[in-house]
Design an enzyme around this catalytic site. Sequence first.
Site, PDB file in Angstrom:
ATOM      1  CB  ILE A 102       0.401  -2.660  -0.893  1.00 49.44           C
ATOM      2  CG1 ILE A 102      -0.717  -2.717  -1.934  1.00 49.44           C
ATOM      3  CG2 ILE A 102       1.612  -3.454  -1.373  1.00 49.44           C
ATOM      4  CD1 ILE A 102      -1.286  -4.106  -2.179  1.00 49.44           C
TER       5      ILE A 102
ATOM      6  CB  CYS B  47      -3.340  -6.083  -8.499  1.00 48.45           C
ATOM      7  SG  CYS B  47      -4.769  -4.975  -8.658  1.00 48.45           S
TER       8      CYS B  47
ATOM      9  CB  THR C   8      -9.607   0.242  -4.371  1.00 47.92           C
ATOM     10  OG1 THR C   8      -9.812   1.382  -5.227  1.00 47.92           O
ATOM     11  CG2 THR C   8      -9.461  -1.011  -5.221  1.00 47.92           C
TER      12      THR C   8
END
Length: 333
Positions: A15, A153, A183
Amino acid sequence: MTGKLRVFINGFGRIGRTLLRQILEDDARADVEIVGINDIAPLETCIYLLRYDSVYGTLSVPVTTGANQVTIGAKTIPFTREPDLRALDLRGVDVVLECTGKVKERQFAKAGIDAGARNVLISGPSKAAERTVVLGANEQELGDARIISNASCTTNAIAPLLRTIDLGLGISRAHVTTIHCYTGSQPTVDQPGASLERSRAAAVSMIPTSTSAADQLFNILPEFCDRLSVAAVRVPCISVSAIDATLQLVEQPEGSGVEFLREAFAGSALVGLCDDPCVSTDFRGRPESLVIALPETQEIEHRQLRVFGWYDNEWGFSARMLDMASRIAHRCG
């Protein structure tokens, strides 16, 4: 706040780097100034991962490094490797973009404020935050909080959809499944993990699992506590996720479900609409929290509505981080 929005990125992972890419590549972010980056990893490693990205490709802007700094195009940004932000001078920073993913305690969350920053925005769920706020769902509750969580998200994808449809038609009950790409929290080969399913190799199987979005949604939209269930499946894709929502409506739309969705989200920067039969990779780099796939909309007797939508779980979420940072800073005057 006057002039540019001054932000400090703490944590230069997925991010943190995506935030920087957006600021560099999106002309609409010209009012954002990055005054510093902090990460405990070596500078050379961080900049290599910024320059060459497996999802978004090679950075188009030239990057060079120096002693405790990085120059991107014509902009030189200080780079520190301080595990405790309180050791830094962050006076003049409007918002610390807290992207380490490690904020579990209030003491860690407020370190940026202790260093002189005005606010901290956490890039994920955190019980250490004073408030959890999602644009399009409960931004009116921001108040004067200085430590804010931007939720996840998936929460950003689901909450504006539910709130808008509930206000327009009413939702008596709903089930949402998030179909989420793998992830860094998952292993690349089978190894012991937090759950048996999450112990399996991420890029090989579809993996049913839980999602933190459920608790976050009940926090953000408490009126859904007794009428919403949420599940998740992790899938072997590197980017872009989806939600599949089945909604039992209180009122029948005047026209079709598609017509209602078109009108409800016309011109929205948070929820987009797509008429084409697309696949996940087509939504890589989209800035919306959710893009509804209108060809996938289904109705049963006008009271059950199936909504399917895509979201770039990194790029879209980072866009909301910057939008929220701007809202926080301007709120403070």
